[in-house]
Design a protein around this motif. Structure first.
Motif, PDB file in Angstrom:
ATOM      1  N   TYR A   7      21.099  23.977  22.124  1.00 48.31           N
ATOM      2  CA  TYR A   7      22.220  24.707  21.305  1.00 48.31           C
ATOM      3  C   TYR A   7      23.208  23.626  21.386  1.00 48.31           C
ATOM      4  N   VAL A   8      23.899  23.473  20.141  1.00 45.33           N
ATOM      5  CA  VAL A   8      24.879  22.487  20.024  1.00 45.33           C
ATOM      6  C   VAL A   8      26.313  23.538  19.801  1.00 45.33           C
ATOM      7  N   PHE A   9      27.113  23.366  20.782  1.00 41.86           N
ATOM      8  CA  PHE A   9      28.446  24.300  20.562  1.00 41.86           C
ATOM      9  C   PHE A   9      29.321  23.447  19.300  1.00 41.86           C
ATOM     10  N   PRO A  10      29.763  24.345  18.438  1.00 39.26           N
ATOM     11  CA  PRO A  10      30.789  23.808  17.594  1.00 39.26           C
ATOM     12  C   PRO A  10      31.891  23.540  18.171  1.00 39.26           C
ATOM     13  N   LYS A  11      32.535  22.341  17.414  1.00 45.48           N
ATOM     14  CA  LYS A  11      33.764  22.050  18.247  1.00 45.48           C
ATOM     15  C   LYS A  11      34.915  22.959  17.839  1.00 45.48           C
ATOM     16  N   PRO A  12      36.013  22.895  18.501  1.00 47.80           N
ATOM     17  CA  PRO A  12      37.161  23.822  18.291  1.00 47.80           C
ATOM     18  C   PRO A  12      37.991  23.498  16.967  1.00 47.80           C
ATOM     19  N   TYR A  13      38.612  24.177  16.317  1.00 51.04           N
ATOM     20  CA  TYR A  13      39.292  23.867  15.312  1.00 51.04           C
ATOM     21  C   TYR A  13      40.190  22.804  15.267  1.00 51.04           C
ATOM     22  N   TRP A  14      40.810  22.659  16.374  1.00 53.53           N
ATOM     23  CA  TRP A  14      41.634  21.563  16.325  1.00 53.53           C
ATOM     24  C   TRP A  14      41.190  20.136  16.478  1.00 53.53           C
ATOM     25  N   GLU A  15      39.933  19.983  16.752  1.00 47.71           N
ATOM     26  CA  GLU A  15      39.111  18.971  16.820  1.00 47.71           C
ATOM     27  C   GLU A  15      38.400  18.441  15.404  1.00 47.71           C
ATOM     28  N   VAL A  16      38.475  19.525  14.440  1.00 49.69           N
ATOM     29  CA  VAL A  16      37.662  19.324  13.268  1.00 49.69           C
ATOM     30  C   VAL A  16      38.966  19.567  12.012  1.00 49.69           C
ATOM     31  N   LEU A  17      39.737  20.415  12.068  1.00 52.35           N
ATOM     32  CA  LEU A  17      40.781  20.284  11.102  1.00 52.35           C
ATOM     33  C   LEU A  17      41.982  19.691  11.386  1.00 52.35           C
ATOM     34  N   LYS A  18      42.539  18.958  10.128  1.00 46.15           N
ATOM     35  CA  LYS A  18      43.813  18.299  10.027  1.00 46.15           C
ATOM     36  C   LYS A  18      44.906  19.273  10.232  1.00 46.15           C
ATOM     37  N   ASP A  20      47.291  19.798   8.472  1.00 44.76           N
ATOM     38  CA  ASP A  20      47.735  20.748   7.044  1.00 44.76           C
ATOM     39  C   ASP A  20      46.662  21.503   6.584  1.00 44.76           C
ATOM     40  N   GLN A  21      45.526  21.529   7.332  1.00 43.33           N
ATOM     41  CA  GLN A  21      44.265  22.402   6.901  1.00 43.33           C
ATOM     42  C   GLN A  21      44.224  23.677   7.664  1.00 43.33           C
ATOM     43  N   MET A  22      45.180  23.634   8.761  1.00 47.56           N
ATOM     44  CA  MET A  22      45.198  24.772   9.567  1.00 47.56           C
ATOM     45  C   MET A  22      45.962  26.242   8.898  1.00 47.56           C
ATOM     46  N   ASN A  23      45.306  27.291   9.154  1.00 48.45           N
ATOM     47  CA  ASN A  23      46.077  28.545   8.773  1.00 48.45           C
ATOM     48  C   ASN A  23      47.151  28.651   9.752  1.00 48.45           C
ATOM     49  N   ARG A  24      47.977  29.732   9.579  1.00 50.65           N
ATOM     50  CA  ARG A  24      49.215  29.839  10.237  1.00 50.65           C
ATOM     51  C   ARG A  24      48.922  30.473  11.678  1.00 50.65           C
ATOM     52  N   LEU A  83      58.980  23.319  12.618  1.00 49.84           N
ATOM     53  CA  LEU A  83      57.774  22.222  12.653  1.00 49.84           C
ATOM     54  C   LEU A  83      56.963  22.245  11.365  1.00 49.84           C
ATOM     55  N   THR A  84      56.591  21.430  10.875  1.00 46.68           N
ATOM     56  CA  THR A  84      55.441  21.400   9.660  1.00 46.68           C
ATOM     57  C   THR A  84      54.631  20.154   9.755  1.00 46.68           C
ATOM     58  N   PRO A  85      53.287  20.161   9.289  1.00 50.04           N
ATOM     59  CA  PRO A  85      52.663  18.839   9.322  1.00 50.04           C
ATOM     60  C   PRO A  85      53.270  17.713   8.835  1.00 50.04           C
ATOM     61  N   ALA A  86      53.852  17.829   7.554  1.00 49.43           N
ATOM     62  CA  ALA A  86      54.788  16.767   6.777  1.00 49.43           C
ATOM     63  C   ALA A  86      55.851  16.256   7.725  1.00 49.43           C
ATOM     64  N   LEU A  87      56.619  17.303   8.440  1.00 45.70           N
ATOM     65  CA  LEU A  87      57.854  16.780   9.126  1.00 45.70           C
ATOM     66  C   LEU A  87      57.242  15.964  10.548  1.00 45.70           C
ATOM     67  N   LEU A  88      56.155  15.963  10.858  1.00 50.17           N
ATOM     68  CA  LEU A  88      55.714  15.242  11.885  1.00 50.17           C
ATOM     69  C   LEU A  88      55.800  13.733  11.813  1.00 50.17           C
ATOM     70  N   LEU A 102      49.955  15.441  19.539  1.00 48.99           N
ATOM     71  CA  LEU A 102      48.643  14.822  19.851  1.00 48.99           C
ATOM     72  C   LEU A 102      47.824  14.966  18.701  1.00 48.99           C
ATOM     73  N   ILE A 103      47.592  15.950  18.044  1.00 49.78           N
ATOM     74  CA  ILE A 103      46.483  16.168  16.893  1.00 49.78           C
ATOM     75  C   ILE A 103      46.871  15.156  15.708  1.00 49.78           C
ATOM     76  N   HIS A 104      48.354  15.288  15.459  1.00 50.34           N
ATOM     77  CA  HIS A 104      48.944  14.276  14.475  1.00 50.34           C
ATOM     78  C   HIS A 104      48.379  12.829  14.884  1.00 50.34           C
ATOM     79  N   GLU A 105      48.408  12.468  16.052  1.00 49.56           N
ATOM     80  CA  GLU A 105      47.932  11.120  16.408  1.00 49.56           C
ATOM     81  C   GLU A 105      46.329  10.973  16.744  1.00 49.56           C
TER      82      GLU A 105
END
Length: 155
Positions: A7-18, A20-24, A83-88, A102-105
C-alpha cells in the motif's frame, strides 16, 4: 498468481500542491503559530539586513504567542501584512523555518511542525514559539534596545 503490491500512502497536501493551489483551510493549517512574523523588525538602511526584536505586535498575546484578534487584525493593526502566495516573492524577513517560506522554496516541513508531528507541543518543545519570550509594544520604548538573536529567528 498475482503479486500483492504494498500500500502506498498518498503524499500530504503540502508536498503535492503549490501554495496558490491550496484552499483557505490548507493555507491556514500551514502556519505553525510560532508568532515570529508578528514581532517588530528593523531593517538596516545601509546593509538591508533585517533584525528581529522581542517586541510583539499589539495584538500578540505574550503568554500564548498567538494573535488575540486574528480575524480583525488587518483592521486593528493597519500595517499587519496578510501573507499570500504572491507576497512571498517580495518578503525577505520570514524566518527560515516558516512553513510558507519552506514550501515556497520547495523544501520539506520540519519534524516539529504540527502537520508533521500531529501536535502543537513540538513547536514549544523545540523553542520555536515566541510564547513567554516577548514584551508588549507599549512597554518597549526604542526598538533598537530590543534586538534579539534567537536561533529560531535566523533568516
Amino acid at each position: 498468481m498475482k503479486k500483492k503490491l504494498p500500500y502506498v500512502f498518498p503524499k500530504p497536501y503540502w508536498e503535492v500542491l503549490k501554495l496558490d493551489q491550496m484552499n483557505r483551510q490548507q493555507w491556514e493549517d500551514l502556519c505553525d503559530h510560532c508568532g515570529r512574523c508578528c514581532l517588530n523588525k528593523l531593517r538596516d538602511e545601509d546593509t538591508n539586513v533585517v533584525e528581529y526584536t522581542e517586541v510583539a505586535c499589539s495584538l500578540l498575546d505574550i503568554h500564548t504567542g498567538q494573535c488575540s484578534d486574528y480575524c480583525h487584525r488587518a483592521i486593528r493593526v493597519p500595517d499587519c501584512i496578510q501573507l499570500t502566495p504572491a507576497l512571498l516573492n517580495e518578503i525577505d524577513w520570514l524566518p527560515r523555518t516558516c512553513a510558507y517560506r519552506l514550501i515556497h522554496e520547495g523544501k520539506s516541513l520540519p519534524f516539529w511542525h504540527p502537520l508533521v508531528s500531529g501536535t502543537m507541543k513540538t513547536v514549544y518543545q523545540q523553542n520555536i514559539s515566541v510564547k513567554n519570550r516577548i514584551i508588549r509594544e507599549s512597554e518597549a520604548g526604542d526598538l533598537e534596545n530590543h534586538v534579539v538573536y534567537w536561533r529560531c529567528l535566523e533568516i
